[in-house]
Design a protein around this motif. Structure first.
Motif, PDB file in Angstrom:
ATOM      1  N   LEU A  50     -31.941   0.448  38.514  1.00 30.63           N
ATOM      2  CA  LEU A  50     -32.682   0.811  37.302  1.00 30.63           C
ATOM      3  C   LEU A  50     -32.260   2.185  36.783  1.00 30.63           C
ATOM      4  N   LEU A  51     -32.131   3.151  37.695  1.00 22.55           N
ATOM      5  CA  LEU A  51     -31.746   4.505  37.271  1.00 22.55           C
ATOM      6  C   LEU A  51     -30.325   4.515  36.704  1.00 22.55           C
ATOM      7  N   PHE A  52     -29.412   3.795  37.362  1.00 20.37           N
ATOM      8  CA  PHE A  52     -28.044   3.710  36.849  1.00 20.37           C
ATOM      9  C   PHE A  52     -28.025   3.097  35.448  1.00 20.37           C
ATOM     10  N   THR A  53     -28.767   2.019  35.284  1.00 25.37           N
ATOM     11  CA  THR A  53     -28.781   1.333  33.994  1.00 25.37           C
ATOM     12  C   THR A  53     -29.460   2.184  32.928  1.00 25.37           C
ATOM     13  N   LEU A  54     -30.486   2.940  33.329  1.00 26.82           N
ATOM     14  CA  LEU A  54     -31.148   3.826  32.364  1.00 26.82           C
ATOM     15  C   LEU A  54     -30.164   4.862  31.823  1.00 26.82           C
ATOM     16  N   LEU A  55     -29.348   5.452  32.699  1.00 30.84           N
ATOM     17  CA  LEU A  55     -28.334   6.416  32.246  1.00 30.84           C
ATOM     18  C   LEU A  55     -27.338   5.747  31.301  1.00 30.84           C
ATOM     19  N   ALA A  56     -26.924   4.529  31.667  1.00 32.22           N
ATOM     20  CA  ALA A  56     -25.994   3.800  30.801  1.00 32.22           C
ATOM     21  C   ALA A  56     -26.643   3.487  29.457  1.00 32.22           C
ATOM     22  N   CYS A  57     -27.939   3.155  29.465  1.00 30.31           N
ATOM     23  CA  CYS A  57     -28.649   2.850  28.217  1.00 30.31           C
ATOM     24  C   CYS A  57     -28.764   4.092  27.335  1.00 30.31           C
ATOM     25  N   ILE A  58     -28.959   5.240  27.959  1.00 33.66           N
ATOM     26  CA  ILE A  58     -29.010   6.488  27.179  1.00 33.66           C
ATOM     27  C   ILE A  58     -27.677   6.707  26.466  1.00 33.66           C
ATOM     28  N   LEU A 115     -33.668  -4.426  31.727  1.00 32.92           N
ATOM     29  CA  LEU A 115     -33.673  -3.151  30.999  1.00 32.92           C
ATOM     30  C   LEU A 115     -32.481  -3.078  30.049  1.00 32.92           C
ATOM     31  N   GLY A 116     -31.298  -3.416  30.552  1.00 33.91           N
ATOM     32  CA  GLY A 116     -30.101  -3.361  29.718  1.00 33.91           C
ATOM     33  C   GLY A 116     -30.164  -4.314  28.539  1.00 33.91           C
ATOM     34  N   ILE A 117     -30.678  -5.510  28.766  1.00 34.96           N
ATOM     35  CA  ILE A 117     -30.756  -6.506  27.688  1.00 34.96           C
ATOM     36  C   ILE A 117     -31.727  -6.049  26.609  1.00 34.96           C
ATOM     37  N   ILE A 118     -32.905  -5.538  27.025  1.00 31.50           N
ATOM     38  CA  ILE A 118     -33.895  -5.079  26.041  1.00 31.50           C
ATOM     39  C   ILE A 118     -33.323  -3.951  25.193  1.00 31.50           C
ATOM     40  N   LEU A 133     -20.682  -3.814  28.494  1.00 32.01           N
ATOM     41  CA  LEU A 133     -19.944  -4.692  29.404  1.00 32.01           C
ATOM     42  C   LEU A 133     -19.685  -4.005  30.742  1.00 32.01           C
ATOM     43  N   GLY A 134     -19.392  -2.702  30.691  1.00 29.36           N
ATOM     44  CA  GLY A 134     -19.165  -1.961  31.929  1.00 29.36           C
ATOM     45  C   GLY A 134     -20.401  -1.921  32.803  1.00 29.36           C
ATOM     46  N   THR A 135     -21.569  -1.709  32.177  1.00 30.42           N
ATOM     47  CA  THR A 135     -22.819  -1.646  32.939  1.00 30.42           C
ATOM     48  C   THR A 135     -23.117  -2.983  33.604  1.00 30.42           C
ATOM     49  N   PHE A 136     -23.046  -4.062  32.835  1.00 32.89           N
ATOM     50  CA  PHE A 136     -23.330  -5.366  33.407  1.00 32.89           C
ATOM     51  C   PHE A 136     -22.263  -5.762  34.429  1.00 32.89           C
ATOM     52  N   GLY A 137     -21.045  -5.316  34.215  1.00 37.18           N
ATOM     53  CA  GLY A 137     -20.001  -5.581  35.202  1.00 37.18           C
ATOM     54  C   GLY A 137     -20.303  -4.913  36.535  1.00 37.18           C
ATOM     55  N   VAL A 138     -20.745  -3.650  36.465  1.00 39.05           N
ATOM     56  CA  VAL A 138     -21.102  -2.928  37.693  1.00 39.05           C
ATOM     57  C   VAL A 138     -22.282  -3.600  38.385  1.00 39.05           C
ATOM     58  N   TRP A 156     -40.122   2.042  26.291  1.00 37.71           N
ATOM     59  CA  TRP A 156     -40.751   0.733  26.432  1.00 37.71           C
ATOM     60  C   TRP A 156     -39.895  -0.219  27.256  1.00 37.71           C
ATOM     61  N   ALA A 157     -38.582  -0.135  27.113  1.00 34.21           N
ATOM     62  CA  ALA A 157     -37.708  -0.996  27.917  1.00 34.21           C
ATOM     63  C   ALA A 157     -37.843  -0.661  29.397  1.00 34.21           C
ATOM     64  N   MET A 158     -37.904   0.635  29.728  1.00 38.49           N
ATOM     65  CA  MET A 158     -38.049   1.038  31.130  1.00 38.49           C
ATOM     66  C   MET A 158     -39.410   0.622  31.668  1.00 38.49           C
ATOM     67  N   LEU A 159     -40.445   0.740  30.852  1.00 40.72           N
ATOM     68  CA  LEU A 159     -41.782   0.351  31.283  1.00 40.72           C
ATOM     69  C   LEU A 159     -41.844  -1.149  31.592  1.00 40.72           C
ATOM     70  N   ILE A 160     -41.281  -1.956  30.728  1.00 40.25           N
ATOM     71  CA  ILE A 160     -41.269  -3.407  30.944  1.00 40.25           C
ATOM     72  C   ILE A 160     -40.464  -3.762  32.194  1.00 40.25           C
ATOM     73  N   ALA A 161     -39.316  -3.111  32.369  1.00 39.53           N
ATOM     74  CA  ALA A 161     -38.471  -3.394  33.535  1.00 39.53           C
ATOM     75  C   ALA A 161     -39.179  -3.010  34.835  1.00 39.53           C
ATOM     76  N   MET A 162     -39.897  -1.891  34.833  1.00 33.62           N
ATOM     77  CA  MET A 162     -40.624  -1.464  36.030  1.00 33.62           C
ATOM     78  C   MET A 162     -41.743  -2.448  36.361  1.00 33.62           C
ATOM     79  N   LEU A 163     -42.455  -2.940  35.352  1.00 32.79           N
ATOM     80  CA  LEU A 163     -43.501  -3.938  35.576  1.00 32.79           C
ATOM     81  C   LEU A 163     -42.893  -5.226  36.125  1.00 32.79           C
TER      82      LEU A 163
END
Length: 752
Positions: A272-280, A324-327, A296-301, A11-18
């Motif tokens: 988005l793809l980078f953040t999705l991997l980090a979210c996993i 995506l990361g925040i959700i 913090l590392g993801t948002f820093g990047v 759902w987070a990825m779906l919202i981010a894509m929209l």
């Protein structure tokens, strides 16, 4: 737990894509880009010179706009000054009212191929039709044409410049392409690098060029663009971070952007793809610190990487990825809180008790047997302190992923059922045997450990099994229980334990482990304690507390003790090459003191292996009280007369008193772990331990501290002048070859 994680990610990825598809993050994206431009602020490269027609020029030449002869003169002067090419940021759509277009056309023809005139289109606000504005044919036929159209965003800021513009079926390169020499048939937009400061672009006044003043030397070997910069002429663009600037500087900045590298727009998909991997990784992280590091590392990047990419003129969108990361972070935190104990913050057993999958780990549990009594007397804050301290002690020496459920802790370990696992659990039991200080009160814990290793069973069943095992251990006063669902086989084993023990001795299943002892003054290994172990061919390691009490109660303990003595004395002789004074300690049950020939049997063993008696220490285990008026005391004096040493094991836990010490011919006392575990942080414990050491020394006794697990404890014992230390901090119990290697290694380190 896996299904909620997948649902959160989906759902987070779906919202981010929209969010990305409808470009909702454009204002934030623009703001972040502007901040990065200000951070990267850089001067112009000086390869383009602006000839500005400012307010002072208009005052000096009021009819400049209608006199094409001045433009002709301007062109001739610039090329005589060494300009490479000249670009006019003006559309000559109408003939000159002075009739001097021919003069200008002649000048353009003289410098054919090196002068560019502007063309552009306008869209009617009423008809929405596009109108193309070009120079008059007389001028257009002798000069190159270039597009001066630029785009503004919905906020009114200049946002894009085309590579080329198609007007009435013909392709016109933009001024940026012409000035940079980077031509492309593409008609899409690129973002000028507004980190380049407009105020650093070399600029000369129109009147200076016409009069050929010394200031005009800067045009030599440069491209020149002529444009109006006067406020009254209205060609002003707003650039965030730089404010309103004349439109000519947008072309100059865009040209330098193209010269540096061809701009590319990657959009928001890579981020988005980078953040999705980090979210996993984030939703699968089990520790709060790891989740913070990933977040913090993801948002820093996401914040820092675009600074580097902007310098390479690679545009990316990061707002959808940040959303995506925040959700995921918010939803995962809610999920973690729902699955964590409110008192301790540790994961609960709810998830594990509903998991139908198998896991390739051994489960270990600890049951707090007196938890109900404690809860009835402790406040919520005190209970939290108690549980937190229990969790801390459980993780001494090894970071465990604890799950907490009321009076139960469960964790997983890759260690199979083995002597190492049993030793570890025994060490943890010893740690928890010392009182816990809570709110000024010392609280004793009644705990039992359970171990479960049926790895082919569902996790939810295994959690129940390990809890049963821990409950049994706590209720029966055992250190731990290994769960086995085959209860009938367990009963059969217990009924035939003594006969199987006899067979084990004959078949070599019983063996001796050694735990080294450290001399605290010389900082060297001076001895070891011999400990009995049973490796059953079918059941694996049988915990000592399952068969030793039975052997004592059935008067079979003598056979086990003599077995240990035989092996320990023999092995000690093999250590003569390392240390001829190395000593060995063997546990001796009080029940054996009733054996009239015990001293003679031990003397025979010593003579058989030629071991000097002073290298053997017998640790008297107080499972029952010594009779000072009977055979017990006589046997102790007979043993002491042989020249060996006697030690009072687990001093202070059972029958030991001052009178007890006075009567026994002991040469050392062994302080139990529960009295020294907290000496580094509990002043009362430190005073008691120090007093015991001083008392023993005043009586001429050596002091051995067992169960030393922490460097702080060892330091405190050294400070109070304790003689010898033993425990996991120094070494776990090991087989004899490992003991030899350990002693050799410590000697090598001392030599080095």
């Amino acid at each position: 737990m896996a299904v909620p994680r997948v649902r959160i990610l989906f759902w987070a990825m779906l919202i981010a894509m929209l969010f990305y598809a409808i470009d909702l993050g454009a204002p934030i994206e623009r703001g972040l880009h502007n901040i990065r431009d200000m951070i990267r602020s850089t001067p112009a490269d000086g390869r383009v010179v602006v000839v500005e027609i400012d307010n002072s020029s208009l005052r000096a030449i009021p009819d400049w706009g209608s006199r094409r002869s001045l433009d002709a003169r301007l062109v001739d002067n610039l090329f005589e000054l060494g300009a490479r090419q000249v670009v006019f940021d003006k559309v000559y759509t109408d003939p000159s009212p002075n009739g001097d277009d021919g003069v200008f056309a002649a000048a353009l023809k003289r410098h054919a191929g090196h002068v560019t005139l502007a063309t552009r289109f306008e869209v009617s606000r009423t008809t929405k039709k596009k109108e193309v504005l070009r120079p008059t044919p007389a001028l257009a036929n002798v000069a190159k044409l270039g597009s001066i159209n630029v785009w503004r965003d919905f906020l009114g800021s200049t946002s894009g410049v085309p590579f080329s513009t198609r007007m009435d079926g013909k392709l016109y390169p933009s001024f940026a392409s012409i000035l940079s020499g980077q031509y492309s048939p593409r008609t899409d937009l690129f973002a000028p690098d507004f980190a380049i400061r407009a105020d650093s672009v070399p600029t000369v006044n129109l009147t200076d060029v016409l009069s050929r003043s010394p200031a005009t030397h800067i045009v030599k070997d440069r491209d020149v663009i002529i444009a109006k910069t006067a406020d009254s002429l209205g060609d002003t663009h707003y650039v965030p971070g730089q404010g309103p600037i004349p439109g000519v500087y947008v072309h100059v900045i865009a040209a330098q952007t193209l010269r540096s590298s061809m701009p590319r727009d990657l959009g928001g998909i890579p981020a988005l793809l980078f953040t999705l991997l980090a979210c996993i990784a984030y939703v699968h992280a089990t520790k709060s610190g790891a989740r913070w590091l990933i977040g913090l590392g993801t948002f820093g990047v996401l914040l820092v990487a675009p600074v580097y990419l902007d310098a390479k003129h690679i545009a990316v969108q990061i707002c959808p990825a940040m959303l995506l990361g925040i959700i995921v972070a918010v939803r995962a935190r809610i999920l973690v809180r729902a699955g964590h104990n409110a008192t301790t913050g540790l994961p609960t057993l709810v998830g594990a008790r509903t998991e139908n999958r198998t896991v390739p780990y051994t489960l270990v549990a600890i049951k707090i047997g007196n938890h109900a009594d404690l809860r009835a007397t402790l406040t919520r804050a005190q209970e939290k302190l108690l549980i937190t301290e229990i969790a801390r002690r459980l993780q001494v020496g090894e970071a465990l992923e604890l799950m907490h459920g009321d009076d139960l802790f469960v964790w997983r370990t890759a260690e199979p059922i083995s002597p190492q696992l049993f030793d570890h659990v025994e060490g943890l039991h010893a740690l928890l045997s010392s009182p816990v200080s809570v709110g000024g009160r010392l609280i004793d814990l009644s705990v039992g450990f359970g171990i479960e290793n049926e790895r082919d069973r569902p996790l939810m069943n295994r959690v129940g099994s390990v809890e049963v095992a821990a409950s049994e251990a706590a209720s029966q006063g055992s250190k731990y229980r290994v769960h086995d669902p085959r209860r009938l086989e367990d009963a059969t084993f217990r009924q035939s334990l003594l006969s199987q023990l006899d067979l084990a001795l004959a078949n070599g299943e019983i063996w001796v482990a050694y735990q080294p002892k450290l001399d605290l003054r010389g900082k060297r290994i001076i001895g070891a304690e011999a400990l009995i172990r049973w490796s059953h061919p079918d059941r694996g390691m049988v915990p000592p507390d399952q068969f030793i009490p039975v052997a004592e109660q059935s008067n079979r303990i003598a056979g086990l003790t003599m077995f240990v003595l035989e092996h320990a004395i023999r092995d000690m002789r093999r250590l003569d090459t390392f240390d001829p004074e190395f000593s060995i300690a063997v546990n001796l049950s009080v029940r054996m003191l009733g054996e009239p020939n015990l001293a003679d049997e031990i003397a025979a063993l010593l003579a058989k292996h030629a071991l000097p008696p002073h290298r053997l220490v017998l640790e008297i285990t107080e499972n029952e009280e010594i009779d000072p008026n009977g055979m017990h005391l006589k046997t102790l004096y007979a043993l002491r007369a042989l020249g060996l040493h006697l030690s009072i094991d687990d001093y202070g836990t059972k029958f030991s008193t001052l009178d007890y010490i006075r009567q026994l011919p002991a040469s050392e006392i062994k302080i139990d772990q529960r009295f020294i575990g907290n000496v580094h942080q509990d002043r009362n414990a430190w005073i008691m331990a120090r007093s015991t050491v001083e008392l023993a020394h005043s009586l001429g006794l050596k002091v051995v501290a067992e169960g030393v697990e922490l460097p702080e404890t060892l330091a405190a014992l050294t400070e109070m002048d304790c003689d010898v230390a033993q425990g996991y901090l120094i070494s776990r119990p090991v087989r004899f070859p490992d003991l030899e290697r350990f002693i050799s290694a410590t000697k090598m380190r001392r030599v080095a």
